[in-house]
Design a protein around this motif. Sequence first.
Motif, mmCIF file in Angstrom:
data_model
loop_
_atom_site.group_PDB
_atom_site.id
_atom_site.type_symbol
_atom_site.label_atom_id
_atom_site.label_comp_id
_atom_site.label_asym_id
_atom_site.label_seq_id
_atom_site.Cartn_x
_atom_site.Cartn_y
_atom_site.Cartn_z
ATOM 1 N N PRO A 140 0.814 -1.236 0.000
ATOM 2 C CA PRO A 140 0.000 0.000 0.000
ATOM 3 C C PRO A 140 0.840 1.276 0.000
ATOM 4 O O PRO A 140 0.481 2.248 -0.672
ATOM 5 C CB PRO A 140 -0.811 -0.091 1.290
ATOM 6 N N GLU A 148 -6.176 5.042 -2.434
ATOM 7 C CA GLU A 148 -4.861 4.374 -2.305
ATOM 8 C C GLU A 148 -3.867 5.293 -1.598
ATOM 9 O O GLU A 148 -3.074 4.855 -0.769
ATOM 10 C CB GLU A 148 -4.338 3.974 -3.685
ATOM 11 N N ARG A 184 -0.862 3.725 6.475
ATOM 12 C CA ARG A 184 0.032 2.593 6.776
ATOM 13 C C ARG A 184 1.440 3.087 7.096
ATOM 14 O O ARG A 184 2.110 2.578 7.976
ATOM 15 C CB ARG A 184 0.069 1.610 5.605
ATOM 16 N N LEU A 214 -4.759 5.340 2.094
ATOM 17 C CA LEU A 214 -4.386 4.098 2.757
ATOM 18 C C LEU A 214 -2.866 4.038 2.968
ATOM 19 O O LEU A 214 -2.382 3.717 4.054
ATOM 20 C CB LEU A 214 -4.853 2.889 1.936
ATOM 21 N N GLY A 215 -2.129 4.374 1.901
ATOM 22 C CA GLY A 215 -0.664 4.343 1.975
ATOM 23 C C GLY A 215 -0.148 5.258 3.072
ATOM 24 O O GLY A 215 0.741 4.884 3.843
ATOM 25 N N SER A 264 0.778 3.905 -3.050
ATOM 26 C CA SER A 264 0.268 5.265 -2.817
ATOM 27 C C SER A 264 1.198 6.329 -3.371
ATOM 28 O O SER A 264 0.809 7.460 -3.576
ATOM 29 C CB SER A 264 0.060 5.501 -1.325
#
Length: 917
Positions: free
Chosen positions: A502, A515, A522, A518-519, A506
């Motif tokens: 991820p 994306e 994370r 999310l990246g 991203s």
Amino acid sequence: MRRSAAPSQVLGNVAKKPRFIPPGKSITVCLKNEMKEMDQEIKLKEIDEKEESASLLSEIYGQNQNANFTQSVESTGKIKTTKACFSVKKCSKVEMKTLNTPKADALYLPTLGAAKEEAAQEEPDCLEKYFSVVWCKASKKKHKKWEGDAVLITKGKSVILKDMEGKDIGRGTGYKSKELDSLGEGQTLMVGGKEIEVMGVISADDFSSGRCFQAGIGTHDTVPTAFSQTNMKPFCKPFKSVSQPNTKENILKDSQSYKPRHDPNASNSLVMPKPNASHQWMFNKAGLPMVDVVVDPHIANNLRPHQKEGIIFLYECVMGMRVSGRFGAILADEMGLGKTLQCIALVWTLLRQGVYGCKPVLKRALIVTPGSLVKNWKKEFQKWLGSERIKVFTVDQDHKVEEFIGSPLYSVMIISYEMLLRSLDQIQAIEFNLLICDEGHRLKNSSIKTTTALTSLSCERRIILTGTPIQNDLQEFYALIEFVNPGILGSLSSYRKIYEEPIVRSREPSATKEEKELGEKRAAELTCLTGLFILRRTQEIINKFLPPKKESIIFCRPTALQLELYQKLLSSRVIRSCLQGRLENSPHLICIGALKKLCNHPCLLFKAIKEKSCDPVSDEHDESSLYKGLIDVFPQDYTSDTFSETDSGKLQVLVKLLAAIHELNSSERVVLVSNYTQTLNILQETCKHYGYSYTRLDGHTPVSQRQQIVDTFNSKFSPAFIFLLSSKAGGVGLNLIGASHLILYDIDWNPATDIQAMARVWRDGQKHTVYIYRLLTTGSIEEKIYQRQISKQDLSGAVVDLSKTSEHIHFSIEELRNLFTLHEDSTCVTHDLLECNCMGKKDHQNPSSEKPSVSRSCQLGQNHGKPHSKKPLSMSQLMQWKHFSGQHQTLTDPFLERIKENVSFIFQNVTSPTSTS
Ligand SMILES: Nc1ncnc2c1ncn2[C@@H]1O[C@H](COP(=O)(O)OP(=O)(O)OP(=O)(O)O)[C@@H](O)[C@H]1O
Ligand SMILES: [Mg+2]
């Protein structure tokens, strides 16, 4: 007057033993063992921290006269802490009086000699006081080198100094009683030709038991050194039953006597944080009292604030206080911040102390480091701890691992990565409690031998030290984390799924909003989790302690020969086909290599051409064809053995620069860095030609000689004016503070290599203003590499691998086109790129600028109405550097003034404690 027998003889001629180990030690050890055995019956309750420290203090320092605490054992067997209003000082006076019982006298008085006896007669009512001190022969030197630990006894107007074996080594009388009365930590005194400094107060109890004489062994060590352990064991039983019956009172008395090794309340003291309840539950099953762990003031007094924080961080990590059940840490401070010292402080503290019942946390520590730094580590141990406190063992040809195993003297082993691989079997058999991997970024590849070898060691407490950014490649990042805290990020496959994929996705241009989100999440999670045991501070933190640094990027005009050869190379068939995308077998790398050689000196290219033409079996058609026709450009009588500085723009500048330094700052020295041995040869020849004395360290220098070369150069008596350094061989870790000028003759793809090299001179201990010069050939590939370097630095922290060399860099055709372009008309392509409108004529601030505090006349973006410039940060930082063309009428810098003739452009920046530009 007849002298009584020495204490050793009173005790049955134990003086023949190497160290004086008084019986008190054995008793203590036995008692502690008993305490453990009785753990079932009596649970020691943790003493209230505040009350405990007050009580401990009163014990040690006789303070808190009216508010002391005593402990009583309740019928439940638990220790209850209650306040009691009596004066410990008074009590201790009584105790101290009773110290002079015939038994105590028999032990100590006879060795004190006439001075003490006289003193005792003169001042019968005076109390003795005891201090732990360090001593050295009296000298006028500002920075003293202490020669050993000792115990100082004061009484009235007299003093006696004893070494750690109880032997008198000095005495004196006629001091002012008042002065001796107020003697305290940090104060100095002359005793019979020796200068001493008080490190702490010794309690009467510690003196009478003799514990204070056990050099290097904690007052309450329950993990004694190998030597003492083996000697102690047989004596435990008799003492246990005969001398100290195992009563509750005795156990209580013993627990009361747990105290910190150093005064936690002293000014500048560095006290480690106490563990929380769950840590205590996990690691203090025996319910031993908690005792302050205090860094030896000998070290603590010298620590920078960031180093104190670093030591606490490391302590918490290796004690498992930051992440439950994990004991690893990564100290990734930038170069020169003193990672070595922080580790030494940690090791020394843990070898001698522990929070639970004073039990030392470590018995043995292993330090693995690049070969060139093994001796440096040893030196740093000596620098900060002297040679008395600790003996470290360095493994080399003459000192094998077996020697360490067989000797009780050593608790720290320092070994190179190479030697570790060779001696892995023996090392695996030794139980180390702490493993430190210096320059540990080499463990970023989990499949290389070194990583697997180190992983195979059972030691849980692992520290990686590195000055290089580590978060740039998520897989390598995983490997480093996995090494220090195995399993914390889960399996590699789950790590890839949860974090790597991820995050990488991203950052791709085509990533969707989701994306990207999310990246980012994370990445934040990963940083948060690993941030618990990774610490990185930047050099700015130490700038205020360092002298100013003046950094200049000098764009040197290429010579006519260089230009002609350059053009010829660019028009070669090989380069043309590269630009058409034909890159099988990486011909572009050969082209890049040839251009870089040419920039350093045409004779390097000449040599390569000659070698290729002499090589009949050469199947590298591309290289041969790259050189086709080039030989004709060289003058007919050109040889590779004799070269002239006039053929290379950079060499011309270098020669003038060296002459200027030699003339203007004759006492200062220069580090001259190149990435290539052949170039170093040219530079060496140049030194010879101009009669400059030099020394050299490159990949061929035997590891065993490196530290000596460095030490000799750093010494103020060094005969060498120039230190020729191969940045690849000696870039990391070396201290070259003997020089205050550093010249980077060529440039590496990896900015970290160059930064590493620059940090060799601008580091703690440097006394002079530091001058860094980076030489680049104007308009050439060197400028392009530099531009790439600074835009890569902008991205550090993102997914960029700074450690890759050109072989690992993937170039787009567009990038290659840029690389293979020569800008003959520009005085500085880098400046052109900044879209600055100063025309290289100004080096002062623009009064009309919108942000005068930070901007210059050619501040990127602002002159163009683009306040939010998309240009990378460090490009804009570069804009804040002073910059001017070599044609500038007068340069204030005397060194630059001397070289400007061959220089087309200069960027310059001064970093100093008070200003940043
Ligand atoms: N508190 C301090 N006071 C004075 N000198 C210090 C202090 N801390 C460190 N030094 C000195 O600074 C120099 C650099 O320290 P050290 O070699 O530990 O840096 P480092 O962080 O390991 O850097 P590198 O990443 O380059 O190896 C050493 O000579 C060290 O003795
Ligand atoms: Mg280092």
